[in-house]
Design an enzyme around this catalytic site. Structure first.
Site, PDB file in Angstrom:
ATOM      1  N   GLU A  45     -23.713  99.375 -50.771  1.00  0.00           N
ATOM      2  CA  GLU A  45     -24.477  98.545 -51.707  1.00  0.00           C
ATOM      3  C   GLU A  45     -25.775  98.054 -51.085  1.00  0.00           C
ATOM      4  OE1 GLU A  45     -24.650  95.465 -50.203  1.00  0.00           O
ATOM      5  OE2 GLU A  45     -23.124  96.226 -48.833  1.00  0.00           O
ATOM      6  N   GLU A 104     -24.491  98.511 -46.857  1.00  0.00           N
ATOM      7  CA  GLU A 104     -25.029  99.843 -47.162  1.00  0.00           C
ATOM      8  C   GLU A 104     -23.949 100.915 -47.235  1.00  0.00           C
ATOM      9  OE1 GLU A 104     -28.042 101.017 -44.373  1.00  0.00           O
ATOM     10  OE2 GLU A 104     -29.264  99.222 -44.685  1.00  0.00           O
TER      11      GLU A 104
END
Length: 358
Positions: A183, A326
């Site tokens: 994310e 991430e």
């Protein structure tokens, strides 16, 4: 979900949930049995043996082919950034999306090493983005400020979950058989803290951490903001969609959808850190069996992650003091899944090696 108020989106979500079945316990048992026949003391490979058994139970195959893999990086902005809860400005979200798309972020480096594709999805960035490799599926143009009003409408939250399911289905059609969750969204640890506090029944001081690196004063302010948002919006802990809508984020909803979509197709999902685990908690509350398809990659440094993993009933494979997000930790864990399967395939058994068991 009240039947008389149920939307088409909620009916579609229920249909995906209905397709999620319990793990194949017999396949997991056979994997354990095979593992115990290998030239080692039983259980001596620890979590690698656990992972091999779980992968067998998820896929129904003793040693599944997980060579086609993807990390789904969902990106979205958060209106609560207006409250000064992050060390970085909201403008960093679209800048980092371009970094992902150009292959320059940490997750890109680790994904290349692990043979995984980075799939970047704009599900809620508050600005226009365009790139040939970007999957543009905006459910919202950034959430609203949850300290002043609900972050999303119920319909927007459902749409974001369905988007995650659709992205998973599209990747499955391309041959992907194992997913990692990633994310990007400045302010998303604030939304995650609110979600975890409501769904896990934990005080905000135990769920709100330093995120991108805020100091003690800013952390105290962040805790206050989350407490105000929960008090104002009164999210229903028995209704995960209500929680997502009132204090969540589009990228968190999208990742919950990815997990549900993968589980409905008997594919494993490697969960990254705190934000991804908040999405996993949403998915589990929507469908208890979804948890059986999750593997926890690592223990994040973010406050509350250990408690959250306990609520999920997951044990992390790694502890590297990471807090980047991430999907970085999840992609690293792909190497361990490869190791667990190779051990099952390539180690000699006591019988084949002529080694005595006692």
């Amino acid at each position: 979900m009240d039947e008389h108020k149920e939307t088409n989106g909620e009916r579609a979500l229920k249909e995906t949930i209905r397709r999620i079945r319990p793990m194949d316990d017999e396949a997991a048992r056979l994997a354990r049995s095979h593992s115990d026949s290998l030239t080692k003391p039983p259980g001596s490979l620890g979590k690698l043996e656990d992972a091999a058994a779980k992968l067998a139970g998820i896929t129904g195959e003793l040693w599944p082919d997980l060579s086609k893999r993807a990390v789904i990086v969902m990106a979205g902005d958060h209106g609560v950034c207006e409250e000064g809860v992050s060390a970085f400005p909201q403008a960093v979200t679209p800048q980092m999306v371009h970094n992902f798309l150009n292959g320059g972020a940490a997750v890109n480096v680790l994904a290349r090493q692990a043979g995984a594709e980075v799939v970047c999805v704009d599900i809620g960035v508050a600005s226009e983005l365009s790139h040939e490799r970007l999957i543009s599926r905006k459910a919202v143009w950034g959430t609203r400020n949850m300290a002043k009003e609900p972050a999303m409408t119920r319909e927007e939250a459902v749409s974001a979950v369905l988007t995650g399911i659709e992205v998973a289905q599209e990747q499955l059609q391309r041959g992907v058989r194992v997913f990692a969750t990633g994310e990007m969204g400045i302010g998303n640890t604030t939304a995650s803290a609110a979600i975890v506090s409501v769904l896990a029944g934990l005080p905000v001081r135990e769920t709100a951490g330093r995120g991108t690196g805020i100091d003690d004063k800013a952390l105290s302010h962040k805790i206050n903001v989350v407490e105000r948002a929960i008090a104002l919006n009164k999210p229903d802990p028995e209704d995960p969609i209500d929680v997502l809508a009132k204090v969540g984020g589009a990228e968190i909803a999208g990742l919950a959808g990815v997990i549900l979509g993968a589980a409905s197709n008997r594919c494993p999902v490697v969960i990254d850190g705190y934000i991804s685990s908040a999405a996993a908690l949403i998915a589990m509350r929507l469908c208890e069996h979804a948890r059986e398809y999750m593997l926890a990659s690592h223990l994040s440094q973010e406050r509350g992650h250990a408690l959250l993993l306990q609520k999920l009933g997951l044990s992390p494979l790694l502890q590297l003091d990471m807090r980047l997000g991430e999907g970085t930790g999840a992609v690293l864990a792909f190497h361990l899944l490869d190791a667990s399967i190779r051990l099952m395939q390539e180690m000699a058994t006591f019988d084949s090696a002529g080694v005595s068991k006692s």
